[in-house]
Write a protein that holds these residues in place. Structure first.
Motif, PDB file in Angstrom:
ATOM      1  N   ARG A 189      15.492  12.482  22.842  1.00 43.51           N
ATOM      2  CA  ARG A 189      15.608  13.031  24.205  1.00 43.51           C
ATOM      3  C   ARG A 189      16.752  14.038  24.282  1.00 43.51           C
ATOM      4  O   ARG A 189      16.613  15.119  24.845  1.00 43.51           O
ATOM      5  CB  ARG A 189      15.813  11.911  25.224  1.00 43.51           C
TER       6      ARG A 189
ATOM      7  N   ILE B 129      10.863  16.072  30.225  1.00 47.56           N
ATOM      8  CA  ILE B 129      10.652  15.503  28.902  1.00 47.56           C
ATOM      9  C   ILE B 129      10.050  14.118  29.074  1.00 47.56           C
ATOM     10  O   ILE B 129      10.589  13.296  29.812  1.00 47.56           O
ATOM     11  CB  ILE B 129      11.988  15.372  28.120  1.00 47.56           C
TER      12      ILE B 129
ATOM     13  N   GLN C   3      16.227  17.860  25.234  1.00 47.43           N
ATOM     14  CA  GLN C   3      16.871  18.377  26.446  1.00 47.43           C
ATOM     15  C   GLN C   3      17.775  19.563  26.131  1.00 47.43           C
ATOM     16  O   GLN C   3      17.882  20.483  26.938  1.00 47.43           O
ATOM     17  CB  GLN C   3      17.642  17.275  27.161  1.00 47.43           C
TER      18      GLN C   3
END
Length: 157
Positions: free
Chosen positions: A41, A53, A45
């Motif tokens: 993640r 996401i 990001q």
């Protein structure tokens, strides 16, 4: 029932003098490097700060780029004929993502990306690099082509 049909099919082929077709199995990917959901993640990001996401698993295997080329070399998604609104970029993207949803391959950090103009596949390599895979041509790129859009809207892995 399935075994019975298989036996009948084999018997018919034998009577006709033919053999049972041998299925071609795809060797599982070679990568053993993993990434957990938090690190993935964070990586996504950083690359797609304005995109939503969506991650569905707690950990993923990172993609060995040679494995990806081997897979798409056997896959026929790029051979389909484009048709506006019926078989367009999102359909190609979903199709290729579905092709990767098989044992051994489904755990890869491989998904899809939507931009303001286009849908295409996205993957994360063993080197933790994000790459784009255009499912209509099998091209793998480090960055978006201008005609693919300029704003990332959503990434799903």
């Amino acid at each position: 029932m399935g075994q019975l049909l298989s036996k009948i099919y084999t018997a018919i082929l034998k009577v006709l003098g033919r053999t049972t077709p041998t299925p071609q199995y795809l060797v599982p990917p070679s990568s053993t490097k993993e990434i957990d959901i938090t690190r993935l993640r964070n990586l996504l990001q950083a690359r797609f700060p304005d995109a939503q996401i969506f991650l569905s698993d707690r950990k993923y295997k990172l993609c060995n780029i040679d494995d990806i080329y081997r897979f798409i070399g056997q896959d026929k998604t790029n051979k389909m004929e484009f048709e506006d609104d019926w078989l367009d970029c999102d359909d190609f993207t979903y199709r290729l993502l579905g092709q990767f949803s098989i044992p051994g391959w489904a755990s890869l950090a491989f998904g899809m990306c939507w931009t303001d103009k286009h849908a295409l596949n996205v993957l994360v390599t063993e080197e933790r690099e994000v790459k784009f895979l255009e499912p209509q041509t099998d091209e793998i790129k480090d960055k978006l082509e201008t005609e693919w859009g300029t704003k990332y809207r959503m990434v799903i892995i």
